[in-house]
Design an enzyme around this catalytic site. Structure first.
Site, PDB file in Angstrom:
ATOM      1  N   ASP A   1       0.818  -1.210   0.000  1.00  0.00           N
ATOM      2  CA  ASP A   1       0.000   0.000   0.000  1.00  0.00           C
ATOM      3  C   ASP A   1       0.856   1.266   0.000  1.00  0.00           C
ATOM      4  OD1 ASP A   1      -2.360  -1.339  -0.139  1.00  0.00           O
ATOM      5  OD2 ASP A   1      -2.943  -1.040   1.956  1.00  0.00           O
TER       6      ASP A   1
ATOM      7  N   THR B   1      -9.257   1.672   6.955  1.00  0.00           N
ATOM      8  CA  THR B   1      -8.589   0.430   7.349  1.00  0.00           C
ATOM      9  C   THR B   1      -7.102   0.646   7.609  1.00  0.00           C
ATOM     10  OG1 THR B   1      -8.348  -0.096   4.990  1.00  0.00           O
ATOM     11  CG2 THR B   1     -10.198  -1.100   6.161  1.00  0.00           C
TER      12      THR B   1
ATOM     13  N   PHE C   1      -8.039   2.932  11.533  1.00  0.00           N
ATOM     14  CA  PHE C   1      -8.372   1.661  12.181  1.00  0.00           C
ATOM     15  C   PHE C   1      -7.498   1.440  13.410  1.00  0.00           C
ATOM     16  CE2 PHE C   1      -7.560  -2.923  12.586  1.00  0.00           C
ATOM     17  CZ  PHE C   1      -8.847  -3.397  12.788  1.00  0.00           C
TER      18      PHE C   1
END
Length: 326
Positions: free
Chosen positions: A81, A196, A200
């Site tokens: 990511d 997320t 998160f």
């Protein structure tokens, strides 16, 4: 005579990993063999081992000057990511869709895994994919009336204390009205895509990517009203670092770009231009959560599962044909 426009694909890779370099070379070899020009940042091309002089004109190398993704139909990103967030910087403003091949841990932003490389290449060649727009935030920083910084974030913008031993005193404002004063480690302003990520970890809610909203999560706030909040996508969130702070703060955007925040700084967060992500599979976000977090769903007896067990029939139809009501 029909003139066919040249197809171009931008290739971005985590060049520090040999696996990423190998996959990048595979993509370049297959795409160029089908007449698709592969474009790379010059420094990355050298690290991957794709010399433009040997492949010209099938391989293009360009400077990382903000125009690298112009005229590219898709940007293939090989890494985790973090690499996709870096690619979002490169493509920001061009509208080029991002297609991530995950080599990281969770990889919520990525669409494909290393085992899917051949299928992914075929999908690009055939243009057999869809795109899904993800909400971003534009972030501006003011000192008094002076604009000192402007940036964006796909996942989140976080205002944090610069010194470990001191809290950051700040006032949070929503749509021009003060909401609360917090003494805290900081505050995270996240998108649904970023729900997320840092959001998160900080105790914020997971929000489905199709939901249009902005999230606010205080970090270790010394306040009764220090709970995560979800606000409208049209809202403007402002964070004012109190001038009475003895220490400074720092703004982080996607964990990559930073801006120093002196006492008295004002940070405004508002909805920005969307980033398109490529989708190869029409899988529900619920399934992605289960897979990425390895969630236990043992014992689930949903309607779909019951139909499978009953040979495609619903429970009611099965009852009508098994003689149980006779």
């Amino acid at each position: 005579m029909t003139v066919t426009a040249t197809r171009r694909v931008l290739l971005v890779a985590h060049t520090g990993r040999e696996e990423a370099r190998e996959i990048a070379r595979s993509f370049a070899k297959s795409l160029t063999a089908h007449g698709i020009v592969v474009r790379l940042i010059a420094s990355e091309a050298a690290e991957i081992g794709l010399d433009a002089a040997l492949f010209d004109p099938a391989i293009e190398t360009v400077a990382d000057d903000g125009a690298a993704a112009v005229d590219c139909e898709v940007a293939v990103v090989i890494g985790g990511d973090g690499t996709i967030l870096r690619a979002a910087e490169i493509t920001h403003g061009s509208g080029t869709p991002l297609l991530g091949v995950n080599l990281g841990h969770l990889g919520f932003l990525a669409e494909a895994d290393p085992d899917d490389v051949e299928a992914t290449i075929e999908a690009i060649i055939a243009r057999d994919y869809t795109t899904e727009e993800r909400l971003t935030v534009d972030v501006t920083v003011y000192r008094g009336t002076e604009l000192v910084a402007r940036t964006f974030a796909l996942n989140e913008a976080s205002v944090e204390k610069a010194a470990r031993e001191r809290m950051l005193e700040m006032v949070v404002e929503i749509d021009g009205r003060p909401l609360s004063r917090w003494g805290a480690d900081g505050v995270v302003c996240a998108t649904p895509t970023g729900s997320t990520a840092y959001n998160f970890s900080a105790g914020g809610p997971i929000v489905w990517p199709v939901v249009e909203a902005l999230l606010i999560v205080p970090l270790s706030a010394h306040a009764l009203f220090g709970r995560p909040m979800v606000v409208a996508p049209s809202s403007v969130i402002a964070i004012e670092v109190m001038a009475t702070n003895e220490g400074a703060g720092v703004l982080w955007c996607d964990g990559r770009r930073t801006v120093d925040l002196p006492p008295g700084a004002r940070i405004e967060v508002r909805r920005g231009a969307p980033v398109p992500l490529v989708r190869l599979h029409d899988s529900p976000f619920t399934d992605r959560l289960v897979a990425k977090f390895d969630l236990s769903v043992e014992g689930w007896r949903g309607a779909g599962e019951r139909r499978l067990r009953n040979g495609g029939k619903t429970p009611d139809s099965a009852a009508d044909t098994d003689g149980s009501d006779a």
